[in-house]
Design a protein around this motif. Sequence first.
Motif, PDB file in Angstrom:
ATOM      1  N   LEU A 165       0.905  -0.921  -0.089  1.00 57.28           N
ATOM      2  CA  LEU A 165      -0.176   0.025  -0.020  1.00 57.28           C
ATOM      3  C   LEU A 165       0.923   1.304   0.089  1.00 57.28           C
ATOM      4  O   LEU A 165       1.798   1.365   0.886  1.00 57.28           O
ATOM      5  CB  LEU A 165      -0.736  -0.156   1.228  1.00 57.28           C
ATOM      6  N   ALA A 166       0.682   2.139  -1.152  1.00 59.31           N
ATOM      7  CA  ALA A 166       1.616   3.283  -1.039  1.00 59.31           C
ATOM      8  C   ALA A 166       0.975   4.397  -0.526  1.00 59.31           C
ATOM      9  O   ALA A 166      -0.084   4.705  -0.460  1.00 59.31           O
ATOM     10  CB  ALA A 166       1.907   3.562  -2.817  1.00 59.31           C
ATOM     11  N   GLN A 167       1.979   5.186   0.256  1.00 62.01           N
ATOM     12  CA  GLN A 167       1.690   6.496   0.745  1.00 62.01           C
ATOM     13  C   GLN A 167       1.985   7.767  -0.420  1.00 62.01           C
ATOM     14  O   GLN A 167       2.813   7.762  -0.690  1.00 62.01           O
ATOM     15  CB  GLN A 167       2.684   6.698   2.010  1.00 62.01           C
ATOM     16  N   LEU A 168       0.851   8.137  -0.521  1.00 60.27           N
ATOM     17  CA  LEU A 168       0.679   9.086  -1.667  1.00 60.27           C
ATOM     18  C   LEU A 168       0.055  10.413  -1.376  1.00 60.27           C
ATOM     19  O   LEU A 168      -0.685  10.519  -0.149  1.00 60.27           O
ATOM     20  CB  LEU A 168      -0.106   8.535  -2.829  1.00 60.27           C
ATOM     21  N   ASN A 169       0.026  11.253  -2.194  1.00 57.65           N
ATOM     22  CA  ASN A 169      -0.475  12.772  -1.938  1.00 57.65           C
ATOM     23  C   ASN A 169      -1.769  12.657  -2.421  1.00 57.65           C
ATOM     24  O   ASN A 169      -1.976  13.268  -3.751  1.00 57.65           O
ATOM     25  CB  ASN A 169       0.330  13.841  -2.359  1.00 57.65           C
ATOM     26  N   TYR A 170      -2.991  12.203  -1.876  1.00 55.32           N
ATOM     27  CA  TYR A 170      -4.182  12.220  -2.597  1.00 55.32           C
ATOM     28  C   TYR A 170      -4.981  13.652  -2.774  1.00 55.32           C
ATOM     29  O   TYR A 170      -4.902  14.016  -1.530  1.00 55.32           O
ATOM     30  CB  TYR A 170      -5.036  11.144  -1.928  1.00 55.32           C
ATOM     31  N   GLY A 171      -5.318  14.040  -3.939  1.00 54.52           N
ATOM     32  CA  GLY A 171      -6.097  15.101  -3.830  1.00 54.52           C
ATOM     33  C   GLY A 171      -5.067  16.437  -4.050  1.00 54.52           C
ATOM     34  O   GLY A 171      -5.603  17.488  -3.864  1.00 54.52           O
ATOM     35  N   GLY A 172      -4.092  16.146  -3.852  1.00 55.31           N
ATOM     36  CA  GLY A 172      -3.056  17.497  -3.984  1.00 55.31           C
ATOM     37  C   GLY A 172      -3.112  18.304  -2.475  1.00 55.31           C
ATOM     38  O   GLY A 172      -2.723  19.497  -2.607  1.00 55.31           O
ATOM     39  N   LYS A 226       2.408  25.027   5.393  1.00 53.28           N
ATOM     40  CA  LYS A 226       3.490  25.495   4.761  1.00 53.28           C
ATOM     41  C   LYS A 226       3.895  25.273   3.395  1.00 53.28           C
ATOM     42  O   LYS A 226       4.546  25.449   2.893  1.00 53.28           O
ATOM     43  CB  LYS A 226       4.743  24.987   5.802  1.00 53.28           C
ATOM     44  N   GLY A 227       2.703  24.390   2.896  1.00 60.26           N
ATOM     45  CA  GLY A 227       2.733  23.945   1.438  1.00 60.26           C
ATOM     46  C   GLY A 227       3.332  22.751   1.342  1.00 60.26           C
ATOM     47  O   GLY A 227       3.688  22.386   0.004  1.00 60.26           O
ATOM     48  N   VAL A 228       3.724  21.956   2.231  1.00 64.51           N
ATOM     49  CA  VAL A 228       4.413  20.508   1.964  1.00 64.51           C
ATOM     50  C   VAL A 228       3.187  19.770   1.977  1.00 64.51           C
ATOM     51  O   VAL A 228       2.137  19.786   2.503  1.00 64.51           O
ATOM     52  CB  VAL A 228       4.945  20.193   3.524  1.00 64.51           C
ATOM     53  N   PRO A 229       3.397  18.860   0.806  1.00 68.11           N
ATOM     54  CA  PRO A 229       2.166  17.731   0.538  1.00 68.11           C
ATOM     55  C   PRO A 229       2.137  16.866   1.757  1.00 68.11           C
ATOM     56  O   PRO A 229       3.066  16.274   2.378  1.00 68.11           O
ATOM     57  CB  PRO A 229       2.958  17.110  -0.777  1.00 68.11           C
ATOM     58  N   ILE A 230       0.739  16.606   1.865  1.00 63.39           N
ATOM     59  CA  ILE A 230       0.495  15.616   3.192  1.00 63.39           C
ATOM     60  C   ILE A 230       0.135  14.330   2.396  1.00 63.39           C
ATOM     61  O   ILE A 230      -0.733  14.144   1.305  1.00 63.39           O
ATOM     62  CB  ILE A 230      -1.011  15.972   3.947  1.00 63.39           C
TER      63      ILE A 230
END
Length: 86
Positions: free
Chosen positions: A26-33, A38-42
Amino acid sequence: MAAIPSTVDFKTPRQKEWGVLQSKNLAQLNYGGITDDKGVPIKTYSTNCYQDALDQAKLLIAQGTGTTNVQVVEFVPYDYMMQPNV
């Protein structure tokens, strides 16, 4: 035949979640941008939006991962642990 009693309420599951398997993990990704203040992708392991999961899978494929190593999966998390009746 007697029915086995259950405390599991299958009629009211929580929201369906979508995730992307990359090479069977299961990949940890930035869903939905989504980003923090601070502008860091969650990044997260799942999303409740199928389109966001599909977009991330397309990005992985475009980056050269290959279609055989990427799968979009659906799962329904519950607030219980299943225990067998013995």
